[in-house]
Design an enzyme around this catalytic site. Structure first.
Site, mmCIF file in Angstrom:
data_model
loop_
_atom_site.group_PDB
_atom_site.id
_atom_site.type_symbol
_atom_site.label_atom_id
_atom_site.label_comp_id
_atom_site.label_asym_id
_atom_site.label_seq_id
_atom_site.Cartn_x
_atom_site.Cartn_y
_atom_site.Cartn_z
ATOM 1 N N SER A 1 54.033 44.995 43.990
ATOM 2 C CA SER A 1 54.384 46.244 45.358
ATOM 3 C C SER A 1 54.394 45.374 47.010
ATOM 4 O O SER A 1 54.013 44.304 46.626
ATOM 5 C CB SER A 1 52.237 46.392 45.041
ATOM 6 N N CYS B 1 49.690 40.232 35.423
ATOM 7 C CA CYS B 1 48.887 41.308 36.053
ATOM 8 C C CYS B 1 47.455 40.653 36.518
ATOM 9 O O CYS B 1 47.135 38.952 36.315
ATOM 10 C CB CYS B 1 47.483 42.196 35.169
ATOM 11 N N ILE B 2 46.959 40.878 37.481
ATOM 12 C CA ILE B 2 45.600 40.569 38.635
ATOM 13 C C ILE B 2 45.181 40.991 38.654
ATOM 14 O O ILE B 2 45.334 42.365 39.562
ATOM 15 C CB ILE B 2 46.570 39.319 39.948
ATOM 16 N N LEU B 3 43.701 41.053 39.000
ATOM 17 C CA LEU B 3 42.846 41.451 39.474
ATOM 18 C C LEU B 3 41.437 40.889 39.274
ATOM 19 O O LEU B 3 40.819 39.787 38.845
ATOM 20 C CB LEU B 3 41.739 42.576 38.373
ATOM 21 N N THR B 4 41.130 41.331 41.342
ATOM 22 C CA THR B 4 39.423 40.361 41.680
ATOM 23 C C THR B 4 38.267 41.914 41.961
ATOM 24 O O THR B 4 39.155 42.602 42.301
ATOM 25 C CB THR B 4 39.451 40.156 42.493
ATOM 26 N N GLU C 1 55.354 38.261 37.803
ATOM 27 C CA GLU C 1 56.249 40.084 37.528
ATOM 28 C C GLU C 1 56.826 41.005 38.129
ATOM 29 O O GLU C 1 55.818 40.952 39.339
ATOM 30 C CB GLU C 1 55.224 40.342 35.680
ATOM 31 N N TYR D 1 38.722 34.691 45.779
ATOM 32 C CA TYR D 1 39.371 35.160 44.352
ATOM 33 C C TYR D 1 40.979 35.097 43.870
ATOM 34 O O TYR D 1 41.094 34.600 43.409
ATOM 35 C CB TYR D 1 38.710 34.730 43.562
ATOM 36 N N GLN E 1 35.704 40.656 45.571
ATOM 37 C CA GLN E 1 36.589 40.655 46.737
ATOM 38 C C GLN E 1 36.220 40.192 48.312
ATOM 39 O O GLN E 1 35.281 39.901 48.577
ATOM 40 C CB GLN E 1 37.375 42.107 47.361
ATOM 41 N N ARG E 2 37.516 39.416 48.631
ATOM 42 C CA ARG E 2 37.105 39.040 50.184
ATOM 43 C C ARG E 2 36.593 37.939 49.920
ATOM 44 O O ARG E 2 35.822 37.420 50.989
ATOM 45 C CB ARG E 2 36.645 40.261 50.833
#
Length: 443
Positions: A347, A309-312, A343, A321, A317-318
Site C-alpha cells: 500500500s 503480513c504485519i500488524l501492531t 510481499e 513497534y 501503536q506509535r
C-alpha cells in the site's frame, strides 16, 4: 497473506494507562478526541414528519449529516439499516460511512444522531467527494492521513466493489484483549455463530475467543499459557519475540488471523496457515507475555519475501513497534544468509514505512563507510534486495548511471538532510539477544 498494513504506527494513538494489573483501558480509532459518547440532535418534529412523508426508514445510499463523537455534524452515507430489536415502533438504526474519514470509523447510529433536514437521496458522488474535500480543514486532513494505513492499490475496480460489498458492515464492534477493550476497524469472517455478537472476549495468550465475559473468566482459570505457543527466539528487557509454526499451532494461527483481520482492511484470511511462520512480539511482566503485534512470513518463498503480513495492535501503536518488526524481519534474513523483501503489492503507506527503513539503514552505512561501496555490497550487508536499494537511492536522487554502472553520489550534508527527513528508527533489535535457527535447518 495480503499486503503490508499498519506498519508505521498509524491509527489510534496509544492510550495512557494507570498502573493496575486488571484495569480495563478502552482504545478506539479516534482516541485524540476525548468525549465519552456520540452526541444527539434535538428532534425536529416537522423534519421527522417530512422525512416520514418522503420515506422513513431512510434508504440505503441516502446521504445525510450525522452527529459524530466530536459533537459536530459530518456528512455520512447510509450503508445498511436494521430494525431496533427492542422497538415496537418499527424504528431503525443505520450503519453509516463518514465520507470525510477512513472506513474504520463506520458505525451504527440511532435516528436521533441524524439531521433529517439535510437528507439527500440522490447525489453526484464525484461532486460530493470534491465538496467534502473542500470543506475539510487542514487539521482534519492531517488527522485522517495519520489514521489511514491501508490501500487497495492491487485491486481492480470490480474486485474492489466486491470486497467492499462483502465487508461493508463491521460484524464485531469491540473486542476485549487482556486489559484493553478495543474498538474494531473492519469486518472479519468469524464463524456464523458469532454473527450476532457486539463484542468478543479473547484470551490474550491462546487467542481463543468467546461471546461472554463469564466464559472468558472460566477459560482463564483453566488456560495454562502465559505466552504465545512456540519458541521464544528473542528476549531483550521486557520485549520478547515468539516464533509460532502455523502447522504445529493451527488453531492459534487461525485465531490470530481472525483477530488481525479486524484491523486490516484487505488482508486475505488464510485458513491454510500451515505454510506460514508467525512472529509474535510481546511486552512481558509478572503476569505473562502480552502480544503487541506480529508479522508473518512464508516458510518457503520463491520471490524471497521475508514478510507477508504485519500488524501492531491499536493500544501499542506509535511506540516504534512497527519499525521494530520490519527491522526484525531483516535480521532473520541475515541469519538465513539471503536477501529479503516484503510481499507485494505494498500500500502507499506500507511503501512509505519500508522506504523510511531502507533510507535509514542505507544512509547510515554510507555515512560511516570510507571508500567505494557497490550496490551488491550494500545488499549483502543489509539483506535488502538490490531492487529495493536502487529504488530507494533513486528516489533520494543519490544514484546515477555512468559508463554502464550505477554510481552512488553521497555528499555528507545531503545524507544528513535525508536521514533527518526519514525520522527516527524506533526500537533497535539487539542481534546478540536473537537465538534462532532458520526453518530449513530446523527441518
Amino acid at each position: 497473506m495480503g499486503s503490508i498494513e499498519g506498519i508505521n504506527g498509524g491509527g489510534a494513538a496509544a492510550p495512557q494507562c494507570n498502573s493496575g494489573a486488571h484495569q480495563m483501558v478502552t482504545t478506539s480509532p479516534a482516541m485524540e478526541i476525548d468525549v465519552p459518547s456520540a452526541g444527539f440532535i434535538e428532534i425536529d418534529d416537522a423534519a421527522v414528519k417530512k422525512a416520514k412523508a418522503g420515506g422513513l426508514p431512510l434508504e440505503v445510499g441516502t446521504r445525510v449529516m450525522c452527529r459524530w463523537r466530536d459533537h459536530n455534524l459530518h456528512p455520512v452515507k447510509v450503508i445498511e439499516r436494521r430494525k431496533v430489536p427492542s422497538s415496537g415502533n418499527n424504528d431503525y438504526e443505520y450503519y453509516v460511512h463518514y465520507t470525510e474519514f477512513n472506513r474504520r470509523l463506520d458505525e451504527w447510529v440511532k435516528l436521533e444522531q441524524l439531521d433529517l433536514k439535510t437528507v439527500e437521496t440522490c447525489v453526484d458522488e464525484k461532486m460530493e467527494d470534491k465538496a467534502t474535500s473542500l470543506k475539510m480543514t487542514r487539521h482534519q486532513k492531517r488527522k485522517i492521513d495519520e489514521t489511514h494505513v491501508e490501500g487497495h492499490e492491487e485491486l481492480d475496480a470490480a474486485s474492489l466493489r466486491e470486497h467492499e460489498e462483502f465487508t461493508k458492515v463491521k460484524n464485531i464492534a469491540k473486542i476485549e484483549l487482556g486489559r484493553y477493550e478495543i474498538d474494531t476497524w473492519y469486518f472479519s469472517p468469524f464463524p456464523p455463530e458469532y454473527n450476532d455478537c457486539f463484542k468478543l472476549y479473547f484470551c490474550e495468550f491462546c487467542l481463543n475467543f468467546m461471546k461472554r465475559k463469564e466464559q472468558l473468566q472460566r477459560h482463564m482459570r483453566k488456560c495454562d499459557l502465559k505466552h504465545p505457543p512456540g519458541d521464544e527466539i528473542y528476549r531483550c528487557g521486557t520485549l520478547s519475540m515468539f516464533e509460532v509454526d502455523g502447522k504445529k499451532n493451527k488453531v492459534y494461527a487461525q485465531n490470530l488471523c481472525y483477530l488481525a483481520k479486524l484491523f486490516l482492511d484487505h488482508k486475505t484470511l488464510y485458513y491454510d496457515v500451515d505454510l506460514f511462520l508467525f512472529y509474535i512480539l510481546c511486552e512481558c511482566d509478572d503476569r505473562g507475555c502480552h502480544m503487541v503485534g506480529y508479522f508473518s512470513k512464508e516458510k518457503h518463498s520463491e520471490e524471497s519475501y521475508n514478510l507477508a503480513c504485519i500488524l501492531t495492535l491499536p493500544p501499542y501503536q506509535r511506540k516504534g513497534y512497527g519499525k521494530f518488526l520490519i527491522a526484525f524481519s531483516y535480521e532473520l534474513s541475515k541469519k538465513e544468509g539471503k536477501v529479503g523483501t516484503p510481499e507485494r503489492p505494498l500500500s502507499d503507506l506500507g511503501l512509505l514505512s519500508y522506504r523510511g527503513y531502507w533510507t535509514r539503514v542505507l544512509l547510515d552505512i554510507l555515512k560511516k563507510h570510507k571508500g567505494n561501496i557497490s550496490i551488491k555490497e550494500l545488499s549483502d550487508m543489509t539483506a535488502i534486495k538490490v531492487d529495493d536499494i536502487l529504488s530507494t537511492l533513486q528516489s533520494l536522487e543519490l544514484i546515477q548511471y555512468r559508463k554502464g554502472q550505477h554510481v552512488i553520489c553521497a555528499d555528507p550534508k545531503v545524507l544528513d538532510r535525508h536521514l533527518k527527513a526519514a525520522g527516527r528508527g524506533g526500537l533497535e533489535v539487539d542481534v546478540s539477544k536473537l537465538i534462532w535457527i532458520p526453518y530449513k535447518e530446523q527441518s
